[in-house]
Write an enzyme that holds these catalytic residues in place. Sequence first.
Site, PDB file in Angstrom:
ATOM      1  N   LEU A 125     -44.867 -32.791 -27.953  1.00  0.00           N
ATOM      2  CA  LEU A 125     -44.069 -32.274 -27.114  1.00  0.00           C
ATOM      3  C   LEU A 125     -44.389 -32.601 -25.761  1.00  0.00           C
ATOM      4  O   LEU A 125     -45.285 -32.488 -25.188  1.00  0.00           O
ATOM      5  CB  LEU A 125     -44.203 -30.624 -27.260  1.00  0.00           C
ATOM      6  CG  LEU A 125     -43.653 -29.612 -26.444  1.00  0.00           C
ATOM      7  CD1 LEU A 125     -42.165 -29.695 -26.615  1.00  0.00           C
ATOM      8  CD2 LEU A 125     -43.992 -28.423 -26.455  1.00  0.00           C
ATOM      9  N   HIS A 229     -55.713 -27.533 -21.773  1.00  0.00           N
ATOM     10  CA  HIS A 229     -55.294 -28.045 -20.660  1.00  0.00           C
ATOM     11  C   HIS A 229     -54.289 -27.100 -19.647  1.00  0.00           C
ATOM     12  O   HIS A 229     -53.448 -26.689 -20.306  1.00  0.00           O
ATOM     13  CB  HIS A 229     -54.624 -29.561 -20.603  1.00  0.00           C
ATOM     14  CG  HIS A 229     -54.402 -30.501 -19.590  1.00  0.00           C
ATOM     15  ND1 HIS A 229     -53.479 -30.358 -18.592  1.00  0.00           N
ATOM     16  CD2 HIS A 229     -55.214 -31.502 -19.197  1.00  0.00           C
ATOM     17  CE1 HIS A 229     -53.643 -31.200 -17.856  1.00  0.00           C
ATOM     18  NE2 HIS A 229     -54.633 -32.054 -18.087  1.00  0.00           N
TER      19      HIS A 229
END
Length: 347
Positions: A125, A229
């Site tokens: 993605l 992240h």
Amino acid sequence: MLVIRAARMSDLDALMDMARQAGSGMTTLKPDPEMLGQRLATAEASFAQTIAPDARDYMFVLEHTLDKRIAGVCAIKGAVGLTEPFYNYRIGTLVHCSRELDVFTRMETLYLSNDLTGSTELCSLFLLPQYRAGFNGKWLSKSRFLFIAQFQQLFTEKIIAEMRGYQDDNGVSPFYEGLGRHFFKMDFNHVDGLTAIGKKSFIAELMPRQPLYVDYLPQSAIDVIGHVHTSTQPARRLLEQEGMHYEGYVDIFDAGPVLQGRVSELRAVRDSVLATTVVADGVPEHQESEHMLVSNTRLDDFRMILTRAVAGATRIALTAQELAQLHCEAGDEVRTLTLITRKSAHG
């Protein structure tokens, strides 16, 4: 207008540019023309159903229809780990107890595992920064669930998504520096690149097979186990809204969480509706309409748009332009799903 469609070989240059912008940590989207070219060839064969379901790699692109520019990408792999090893750490617990000394300790451990082998995987993605506005990110991520709802028979019951693990502002992975570097003796990006092109045998050759005590790691590494992240936090929330959750499996390099779900329990499988298309007559949109994902039902030419419609209706009014975007005509069957998760259904 934007449309999500099946990827094809002609998208290679655009995906190469996108992969360069994605940066480190996205193992399935590296700027390697041979690897991406092979993935696109596999994608074409997947939509054409000329390879077995578990070998398929369905790649989708978000395309701006006016200039044919590619704005984003996402993918679904039919099954992982069947032709090359698929490793994760499973977080476990070991108990040490001495009645005589009245000592009882619980220790978290990391087990090198192939437990998720054979699962369907959501991956790759990425949305270009200039398109990260409005509902584009939500739509791109959730489009995969509507595809799975339409073609459930092509996927395994367990579905997973490896989330990009935490890195600091300099791109350093504290978990890798605290553990992996001791065994691999190379930089994180080098290791990540090797796994991206399928060179995973070194993992089994170099990683210890016995459980690792988490407490032996530096605190900086312990603190990021199961954390994503910073730029991945929105993606994690979207997946959790659709029925996926963290069950204690993490990536062996950066300790990013692996989200899991059951296809039969996904919101898209539960709530999506098959509807018949009619041509919109110009009447103002219904006051109860909301943003809806609408896809055609063709595997060989899968396409999806985002529009406004009444949730749950078995007839949906689309403009001539929207029908053209879907490669549909009035009277064709489409599948619909609300973009926004209803709070009443999920607390």
